[in-house]
Design a protein around this motif. Structure first.
Motif, PDB file in Angstrom:
ATOM      1  N   GLN A  66       4.542  53.865  78.559  1.00  0.00           N
ATOM      2  CA  GLN A  66       3.702  54.815  77.753  1.00  0.00           C
ATOM      3  C   GLN A  66       3.161  54.355  76.672  1.00  0.00           C
ATOM      4  N   LYS A  67       3.664  53.419  76.111  1.00  0.00           N
ATOM      5  CA  LYS A  67       3.344  52.786  74.718  1.00  0.00           C
ATOM      6  C   LYS A  67       2.404  51.728  75.075  1.00  0.00           C
ATOM      7  N   ARG A  68       1.762  51.132  73.721  1.00  0.00           N
ATOM      8  CA  ARG A  68       0.646  50.114  73.843  1.00  0.00           C
ATOM      9  C   ARG A  68       1.479  48.715  73.260  1.00  0.00           C
ATOM     10  N   ALA A  69       1.007  47.713  73.368  1.00  0.00           N
ATOM     11  CA  ALA A  69       1.805  46.438  73.199  1.00  0.00           C
ATOM     12  C   ALA A  69       2.127  46.565  71.663  1.00  0.00           C
ATOM     13  N   GLU A  70       1.001  46.983  70.689  1.00  0.00           N
ATOM     14  CA  GLU A  70       1.161  47.090  69.394  1.00  0.00           C
ATOM     15  C   GLU A  70       2.341  47.628  68.827  1.00  0.00           C
ATOM     16  N   GLN A  71       2.944  48.678  69.478  1.00  0.00           N
ATOM     17  CA  GLN A  71       3.838  49.442  69.147  1.00  0.00           C
ATOM     18  C   GLN A  71       5.334  48.884  69.450  1.00  0.00           C
ATOM     19  N   LEU A  72       5.506  47.875  70.202  1.00  0.00           N
ATOM     20  CA  LEU A  72       6.742  47.259  70.502  1.00  0.00           C
ATOM     21  C   LEU A  72       7.102  46.227  69.577  1.00  0.00           C
ATOM     22  N   SER A  73       8.355  46.147  69.272  1.00  0.00           N
ATOM     23  CA  SER A  73       9.070  45.042  68.599  1.00  0.00           C
ATOM     24  C   SER A  73       9.630  43.801  69.503  1.00  0.00           C
ATOM     25  N   VAL A  74      10.032  42.870  68.798  1.00  0.00           N
ATOM     26  CA  VAL A  74      10.325  41.622  69.639  1.00  0.00           C
ATOM     27  C   VAL A  74      11.562  42.048  70.558  1.00  0.00           C
ATOM     28  N   GLU A  75      12.506  42.786  70.281  1.00  0.00           N
ATOM     29  CA  GLU A  75      13.524  43.280  70.724  1.00  0.00           C
ATOM     30  C   GLU A  75      13.325  44.033  71.983  1.00  0.00           C
ATOM     31  N   ARG A  80      -1.957  38.806  60.281  1.00  0.00           N
ATOM     32  CA  ARG A  80      -1.890  38.935  61.714  1.00  0.00           C
ATOM     33  C   ARG A  80      -0.232  38.541  61.949  1.00  0.00           C
ATOM     34  N   ILE A  81      -0.065  37.273  61.655  1.00  0.00           N
ATOM     35  CA  ILE A  81       1.280  36.438  61.979  1.00  0.00           C
ATOM     36  C   ILE A  81       2.459  37.382  61.456  1.00  0.00           C
ATOM     37  N   CYS A  82       2.223  37.777  60.397  1.00  0.00           N
ATOM     38  CA  CYS A  82       3.249  38.520  59.580  1.00  0.00           C
ATOM     39  C   CYS A  82       3.268  40.006  59.882  1.00  0.00           C
ATOM     40  N   ALA A  83       2.324  40.273  60.780  1.00  0.00           N
ATOM     41  CA  ALA A  83       2.344  41.985  61.007  1.00  0.00           C
ATOM     42  C   ALA A  83       3.472  42.337  61.641  1.00  0.00           C
ATOM     43  N   LYS A  84       3.931  43.794  61.376  1.00  0.00           N
ATOM     44  CA  LYS A  84       5.014  44.489  61.698  1.00  0.00           C
ATOM     45  C   LYS A  84       4.727  45.495  63.063  1.00  0.00           C
ATOM     46  N   PRO A  85       5.399  45.570  63.997  1.00  0.00           N
ATOM     47  CA  PRO A  85       5.187  46.464  65.054  1.00  0.00           C
ATOM     48  C   PRO A  85       4.665  47.939  64.646  1.00  0.00           C
ATOM     49  N   GLY A  86       3.610  48.404  65.124  1.00  0.00           N
ATOM     50  CA  GLY A  86       2.746  49.541  64.842  1.00  0.00           C
ATOM     51  C   GLY A  86       1.623  49.127  64.089  1.00  0.00           C
ATOM     52  N   LYS A  87       1.357  48.129  63.644  1.00  0.00           N
ATOM     53  CA  LYS A  87       0.334  47.633  62.728  1.00  0.00           C
ATOM     54  C   LYS A  87      -0.867  47.288  63.803  1.00  0.00           C
ATOM     55  N   LYS A  88      -1.881  47.578  63.492  1.00  0.00           N
ATOM     56  CA  LYS A  88      -3.188  47.439  64.317  1.00  0.00           C
ATOM     57  C   LYS A  88      -3.373  45.913  64.728  1.00  0.00           C
ATOM     58  N   ASP A  89      -3.075  45.117  63.509  1.00  0.00           N
ATOM     59  CA  ASP A  89      -3.410  43.523  63.627  1.00  0.00           C
ATOM     60  C   ASP A  89      -2.532  42.700  64.107  1.00  0.00           C
ATOM     61  N   ILE A  90      -1.193  43.482  64.854  1.00  0.00           N
ATOM     62  CA  ILE A  90      -0.133  42.655  65.482  1.00  0.00           C
ATOM     63  C   ILE A  90      -0.793  42.065  66.830  1.00  0.00           C
TER      64      ILE A  90
END
Length: 260
Positions: A236-245, A139-149
Motif C-alpha cells: 500500500q506504500k509508494r517506493a519513496e516510503q521504503l527503506s533499503v531494508e 537525491r543520492i543522499c535522500a532518506k526514505p520518505g523524501k520526494k527526491d529519493i
C-alpha cells in the motif's frame, strides 16, 4: 600549453577556487582500506595539485585530449598514471589494482552513470568523493520518505553510507553552470551480500520508482506478484516510503511466495 578550454559537449565546468578544491580533496578520508586514488576528469588539475601531496598513489583518467598534454607537462611525476579514456567504458581493475578511492568534479551529464558504474565495482571502491549537480547530490543522499529519493539513492545506500557535505556556488567555475553544485562522500558499509536475489531486488527497486506516484501494488504489476501478496500492507506504500531494508524484505517475500 598554458590552459585548457572547457568544452560544452563534455559537460566541463572547471573549478577555479583553490579553497574549495582543497576542501574537496580533504573530504577524501584517509584509511587503511585503499592505497590508490583515481581522479575522474581532472581537467586542468585544480584537485590534482592537492591530491598529489597525499600519501596514496594517484591515477588520473581524462577524456579530453587537450587536457592530457597539459596534465603531463604540469604533473610529470604522474605521466605513467595519466589515462586517456572514458571512465564509463574503462576496464578499471585491468589497469589499477584495487582497492582504490575515487574523486572528481564529475561532469553533470554523466554523474549518475559514474555512480552506477561504481556500484559494479563496489567491493573494490571503498570511498568516493564527488562534486555534481546539487539536485543529483541531494537525491543520492535522500532518506526514505523524501520526494527526491530514487533508484540510484536506494541502490547506492544498499552498499554505501552516503553523506551530503557542502554546496558550491556557480560563480567559482569557468564557465559558471546554471545550477548549484553539491559535494558528497560515499563510504562502503559493512554489507557483503544481500539476503535476497540481487537481480530481483534491482527489478523491484526500479519498477517501484518508475511509477513512483502509484502504490507498489500497482507499480510492481509488471513483476507478476504472487496473488497471496495482494493484501500485504507494504504494497500500500509508494517506493519513496521504503527503506533499503524494506526493499530487501519485500524482495524476499516475492521470492518466497513464488517458490511455494
Amino acid at each position: 600549453m598554458t590552459s585548457v578550454k572547457p568544452k560544452k559537449f563534455l559537460g566541463q565546468h572547471f573549478l577555479k577556487d583553490e579553497g574549495i578544491a582543497k576542501k574537496i580533496v580533504d573530504s577524501l578520508l584517509p584509511n587503511t582500506q585503499y592505497q590508490k586514488v583515481l581522479e575522474i576528469g581532472p581537467g586542468m588539475g585544480v584537485l590534482t595539485k592537492y591530491l598529489i601531496k597525499r600519501e596514496e598513489e594517484l591515477y588520473l583518467i581524462e577524456l579530453d585530449r587537450e587536457s592530457i598534454p597539459y596534465l603531463q607537462s604540469h604533473f610529470p611525476a604522474l605521466s605513467k598514471r595519466i589515462i586517456e579514456g572514458d571512465f564509463l567504458q574503462f576496464h578499471l581493475l585491468k589497469t589499477i589494482p584495487s582497492p582504490l578511492a575515487i574523486i572528481g568534479n564529475f561532469p553533470y551529464n554523466i554523474s549518475s552513470q559514474i555512480f552506477f558504474r561504481v556500484l559494479e565495482y563496489r567491493d573494490d571502491i571503498p570511498q568516493v568523493v564527488g562534486m555534481l549537480q546539487k539536485e543529483v547530490a541531494e537525491r543520492i543522499c535522500a532518506k526514505p520518505g523524501k520526494k527526491d529519493i530514487g533508484i540510484l539513492s536506494i541502490l547506492l545506500q544498499t552498499w554505501y553510507d552516503c553523506e551530503y557535505l557542502f554546496t558550491v556556488d556557480p560563480s567559482v567555475f569557468n564557465p559558471p553552470p546554471k545550477v548549484q553544485s553539491g559535494v558528497i562522500r560515499i563510504q562502503r558499509n559493512e554489507r557483503m551480500s544481500l539476503e535476497c536475489d540481487e537481480s530481483l531486488f534491482k527489478s523491484v527497486v526500479k519498477s517501484g520508482f518508475q511509477q513512483r506516484r502509484k502504490t507498489l501494488r500497482n507499480a510492481l504489476k509488471s513483476l507478476n506478484l504472487p496473488i497471496e501478496m495482494a493484501e500485504m500492507p507494504i504494497l500500500q506504500k509508494r517506493a519513496e516510503q521504503l527503506s533499503v531494508e524494506e526493499f530487501i524484505s519485500l524482495t524476499k517475500d516475492i521470492a518466497k511466495y513464488r517458490s511455494e
